[in-house]
Scaffold this motif. Structure first.
Motif, PDB file in Angstrom:
ATOM      1  N   LEU A 251       0.871  -1.040  -0.083  1.00  0.00           N
ATOM      2  CA  LEU A 251      -0.131  -0.014  -0.085  1.00  0.00           C
ATOM      3  C   LEU A 251       0.788   1.199   0.106  1.00  0.00           C
ATOM      4  O   LEU A 251       0.486   2.252  -0.737  1.00  0.00           O
ATOM      5  CB  LEU A 251      -0.864  -0.021   1.193  1.00  0.00           C
ATOM      6  N   ARG A 252       1.914   1.165   0.825  1.00  0.00           N
ATOM      7  CA  ARG A 252       2.775   2.447   0.853  1.00  0.00           C
ATOM      8  C   ARG A 252       3.398   2.405  -0.421  1.00  0.00           C
ATOM      9  O   ARG A 252       4.226   3.838  -0.709  1.00  0.00           O
ATOM     10  CB  ARG A 252       3.842   2.228   2.042  1.00  0.00           C
ATOM     11  N   GLU A 253       3.549   1.424  -1.380  1.00  0.00           N
ATOM     12  CA  GLU A 253       4.142   1.829  -2.718  1.00  0.00           C
ATOM     13  C   GLU A 253       3.452   2.044  -3.642  1.00  0.00           C
ATOM     14  O   GLU A 253       3.609   2.389  -5.118  1.00  0.00           O
ATOM     15  CB  GLU A 253       4.888   0.308  -3.041  1.00  0.00           C
ATOM     16  N   THR A 254       2.110   2.431  -3.470  1.00  0.00           N
ATOM     17  CA  THR A 254       1.120   2.712  -4.427  1.00  0.00           C
ATOM     18  C   THR A 254       1.608   3.860  -5.270  1.00  0.00           C
ATOM     19  O   THR A 254       1.566   4.025  -6.426  1.00  0.00           O
ATOM     20  CB  THR A 254       0.062   3.375  -3.488  1.00  0.00           C
ATOM     21  N   PRO A 255       2.282   5.353  -4.453  1.00  0.00           N
ATOM     22  CA  PRO A 255       2.709   6.388  -5.389  1.00  0.00           C
ATOM     23  C   PRO A 255       3.689   6.100  -6.328  1.00  0.00           C
ATOM     24  O   PRO A 255       3.570   6.351  -7.397  1.00  0.00           O
ATOM     25  CB  PRO A 255       3.286   7.075  -4.316  1.00  0.00           C
ATOM     26  N   LEU A 256       4.698   5.029  -5.988  1.00  0.00           N
ATOM     27  CA  LEU A 256       5.612   4.546  -6.907  1.00  0.00           C
ATOM     28  C   LEU A 256       4.999   3.804  -7.924  1.00  0.00           C
ATOM     29  O   LEU A 256       5.467   3.977  -9.328  1.00  0.00           O
ATOM     30  CB  LEU A 256       6.566   3.623  -6.276  1.00  0.00           C
ATOM     31  N   SER A 257       3.805   2.953  -7.668  1.00  0.00           N
ATOM     32  CA  SER A 257       3.274   2.144  -8.919  1.00  0.00           C
ATOM     33  C   SER A 257       2.658   3.240  -9.999  1.00  0.00           C
ATOM     34  O   SER A 257       2.717   2.902 -11.100  1.00  0.00           O
ATOM     35  CB  SER A 257       2.207   1.269  -7.728  1.00  0.00           C
ATOM     36  N   VAL A 258       1.907   4.246  -9.297  1.00  0.00           N
ATOM     37  CA  VAL A 258       1.460   5.193 -10.010  1.00  0.00           C
ATOM     38  C   VAL A 258       2.481   5.861 -10.909  1.00  0.00           C
ATOM     39  O   VAL A 258       2.103   5.773 -12.264  1.00  0.00           O
ATOM     40  CB  VAL A 258       0.217   5.832  -9.395  1.00  0.00           C
ATOM     41  N   GLU A 259       3.325   6.405 -10.310  1.00  0.00           N
ATOM     42  CA  GLU A 259       4.422   7.053 -10.839  1.00  0.00           C
ATOM     43  C   GLU A 259       5.169   6.227 -12.175  1.00  0.00           C
ATOM     44  O   GLU A 259       5.357   6.678 -13.409  1.00  0.00           O
ATOM     45  CB  GLU A 259       5.423   7.644 -10.067  1.00  0.00           C
ATOM     46  N   ALA A 260       5.417   4.991 -11.739  1.00  0.00           N
ATOM     47  CA  ALA A 260       6.211   4.123 -12.854  1.00  0.00           C
ATOM     48  C   ALA A 260       5.087   3.669 -13.830  1.00  0.00           C
ATOM     49  O   ALA A 260       5.693   3.667 -15.151  1.00  0.00           O
ATOM     50  CB  ALA A 260       6.709   2.908 -12.262  1.00  0.00           C
ATOM     51  N   THR A 261       3.936   3.553 -13.599  1.00  0.00           N
ATOM     52  CA  THR A 261       2.855   3.143 -14.718  1.00  0.00           C
ATOM     53  C   THR A 261       2.918   4.343 -15.580  1.00  0.00           C
ATOM     54  O   THR A 261       2.565   4.266 -16.756  1.00  0.00           O
ATOM     55  CB  THR A 261       1.436   2.846 -14.062  1.00  0.00           C
ATOM     56  N   VAL A 262       2.697   5.518 -15.265  1.00  0.00           N
ATOM     57  CA  VAL A 262       2.394   6.697 -15.748  1.00  0.00           C
ATOM     58  C   VAL A 262       3.578   6.846 -16.836  1.00  0.00           C
ATOM     59  O   VAL A 262       3.340   7.272 -17.869  1.00  0.00           O
ATOM     60  CB  VAL A 262       2.251   8.138 -14.878  1.00  0.00           C
ATOM     61  N   ARG A 263       4.886   6.697 -16.379  1.00  0.00           N
ATOM     62  CA  ARG A 263       6.231   6.736 -16.929  1.00  0.00           C
ATOM     63  C   ARG A 263       6.292   5.721 -18.143  1.00  0.00           C
ATOM     64  O   ARG A 263       6.433   5.979 -19.502  1.00  0.00           O
ATOM     65  CB  ARG A 263       7.330   6.728 -16.359  1.00  0.00           C
ATOM     66  N   ALA A 264       5.724   4.481 -17.753  1.00  0.00           N
ATOM     67  CA  ALA A 264       5.875   3.291 -18.719  1.00  0.00           C
ATOM     68  C   ALA A 264       4.616   3.711 -19.900  1.00  0.00           C
ATOM     69  O   ALA A 264       5.173   3.284 -20.929  1.00  0.00           O
ATOM     70  CB  ALA A 264       5.546   2.015 -18.097  1.00  0.00           C
TER      71      ALA A 264
END
Ligand code: F6R
Length: 589
Positions: A251-264
């Motif tokens: 759950l705490r990694e959610t911001p990273l998940s969104v950021e990396a998905t947007v980048r990808a």
């Protein structure tokens, strides 16, 4: 669906199989077992419970070849007897999938004298192999699979041959080429750190694996080669980094998940635009949490691109003879890319002429292999069975996909907005205090998550997550529908969690709050609408989220309901990362 792994070669088979099973435990964890060859004998070890229970039993096993299984029960309760491998006449078998015609086969085999020791569908396979065995295991496998209906990834060993024989149909199977030995597994993680190259077997393939090589035959039993690909499975152990559970860490990694998905997304946007050219209708599908993301994706498509969109669970979509043509795009949403219903829904859509876009966190999976285009979710490994950061990553991927469909102007607006969201999710996570609401939910007889439009889709996710990991019953419900029936269930022992993130619909959901309160039910509100905050502050439990565009609010409220479920499960002392009866990757129907 279960995890299976096999090894033959110069290494310690027991150690390799145990390591592989540990890495496959996310596929099922109600029992585990393995069979090993040594000195022309099969040694069988199986136990109800976690893979860990096998460790002491494998300490003294010395073997060059073995097959292992970690189970998620479909036919037959979790027990030592129902655990795989199954054994008959010097042959042992592990199976992932479901043998749909097992009852007829079992009756026939019993009338021929076979003695069944388990209640599983899988045991028919070993008896068929024994019946068909005439000194050549691969030949016996070829005859056996002809009798099977359903789905299977099979591995077999027999006392008189130094090889593992495997077969697949609709359940994944991967061969790994090592130095001094070879491997076979249902999924790549089992092979992490063990071999450089892998081949993915195709439906109908049968293969024999020895220490020196791999011979693969297609469904006509013609020798074939399957392309070798690099083994990308990560061998590093993924630690908890100080968190008590993977769910919290993820759950705490959610911001990273969104950021990396947007980048990808930048890397696939042009291809996606090309694939979506001329699309007149969109269907989104998935299962469980991925379906909940798809529901929100449907609204994105309709609102941004004004293209008719439908959303259906993959298990329903497959069997409803969907209306599809070559101007239809089907978005198949799946964290694992291996969920049987989603993969088969995608296959069906393709066969009917649609373009299939895989929205997945698994960039090399059955779904990505068959899709017309892939939109990556870059959540990273998700270990907890309950999906969290992958859901939010899916929302980001669907948001940008819908914006792509809508054209350049809307796309650039949306791209700008979503880039700011990881920071807002971080802020949400920092300030989210769910402790007291979690206690209330944990002691409720039922928890109703209510909302309208996008909030309703998030309500479904909140209720699923709470049920899944805390075992507290409940429902996600459109707040406007409450008064048409569900209100009858409201009493002092129930809690309703009302989501309000769309200012234009706030007053409607506020009505639901009043309707529940006047029946004596407990109510909490999760909102980022100022008016709702003012109305309920100090009067009932209120979870305030940062102000945010209404289309991006599900990325915040989604995190909030998932965190609420996590905290409630923690209050109840549940085994959060591995909830009962579930598995991470559902490769059976
Ligand atoms: C719920 C959950 C499941 C999955 C569903 C689909 O927390 O994890 O509902 O979302 O089994 O799995 P994938 O996304 O791998 O297709």
């Amino acid at each position: 669906m279960c995890g299976i792994v096999g090894y033959i070669g110069g290494g310690n088979a027991a150690e390799i199989i145990l390591g592989g099973l540990k890495r496959l435990e996310y596929r099922g964890y109600d029992s585990a077992g393995a069979a090993f060859l040594s000195d022309g004998k099969i040694q069988l070890v199986k136990k109800q419970g976690r893979v860990e229970k096998l460790a002491p039993l494998l300490k003294d096993v010395r073997s060059f070849a073995g097959i292992g299984h970690t189970r998620w029960a479909t036919h037959g309760e979790p027990s030592d007897a129902n655990a795989h491998p199954h054994l008959s006449d010097g042959i042992a078998v592990v199976h992932n999938g479901i043998i749909e015609n097992y009852a007829e086969l079992k009756a026939e085999l019993i009338s021929g004298g076979a003695k069944f020791l388990s209640d599983t569908d899988s045991e028919v396979v070993v008896h068929l192999l024994a019946k068909n065995y005439g000194g050549n295991l691969i030949e016996a496998m070829r005859k056996t699979v002809k009798a099977l209906e359903g789905s299977y990834a099979l591995m077999a060993i027999c006392e008189s041959e130094n090889k593992i024989v495997v077969a697949r149909y609709k359940s994944p199977l991967i061969v790994g080429y090592g130095d001094g030995g070879n491997f076979v597994a249902s999924d790549e993680p089992a092979l992490a750190g063990l071999c450089r190259d892998i081949s993915i077997l195709e439906d109908g393939d049968v293969a024999e694996i020895t220490a020196d090589g791999v011979n693969i035959f297609d469904k006509y039993f013609k020798p074939v080669t399957r392309a070798k690909e690099p083994n990308l499975a990560v061998s590093a152990s993924l630690g908890l980094e100080g968190c008590p559970h993977y769910m919290l860490k993820e759950l705490r990694e959610t911001p990273l998940s969104v950021e990396a998905t947007v980048r990808a997304f930048d890397g696939v946007k042009d291809n996606l635009s090309t694939v979506l050219k001329g699309v007149k209708r969109v269907i989104l599908t998935g299962c469980g949490t991925a379906y909940h993301a798809a529901l929100i994706g449907k609204r994105y498509v309709e609102c941004f691109a004004r293209i008719p969109a439908e959303c259906e669970t993959a298990g329903e979509f497959r069997y409803k003879n969907p209306v599809i043509d070559n101007s239809t795009a089907v978005f198949a949403v799946s964290q694992s890319g291996e969920t049987a219903d989603t993969v088969e829904a995608a296959r069906l859509a393709l066969s009917m002429g649609a373009k299939v876009i895989a929205v997945t966190n698994s960039h090399r999976s059955e779904l990505t292999r068959l899709a017309t285009a892939v939109v990556p979710v870059a959540a990273g490994p998700e270990i907890c069975v309950a999906a969290t950061k992958s859901y939010t990553g899916q929302l980001a991927a669907l948001y940008l996909s819908a914006a792509t469909l809508a054209g350049d102007e809307i796309y650039s607006e949306c791209a700008k907005k979503i880039k700011a969201i990881p920071a807002v999710i971080s802020e949400t996570l920092e300030n989210l205090d769910m402790r007291s609401l979690a206690h209330i939910c944990a002691s409720s007889s039922g928890v109703y998550f209510l909302g309208r439009d996008l909030d309703y889709a998030v309500a479904l996710e909140g209720s699923l997550k709470l049920k899944e990991i805390s075992y507290v019953a409940g429902e996600g419900y459109p707040s406007g529908e409450l008064k048409h029936g569900t209100l009858a269930l409201i009493d002092v022992n129930t809690t309703s969690v009302v989501l309000i993130t769309d200012k234009s619909l706030a007053s409607k959901s506020e009505n639901a709050v009043e309707q529940v309160l006047s029946r004596g039910g407990k109510v909490a509100v999760i909102t980022n609408v100022e008016e709702a905050e003012e109305r309920f502050a100090g009067k009932l439990p209120l979870i305030s989220l940062p102000a945010c565009d209404k289309f991006l609010s599900p990325l915040l409220s989604g995190v909030a309901v998932q965190m609420l479920a996590y905290k409630a499960a923690a209050v109840l002392g549940r085994e959060i990362d591995k909830p009962r009866n579930l598995a991470k990757s559902v490769t059976v129907e």
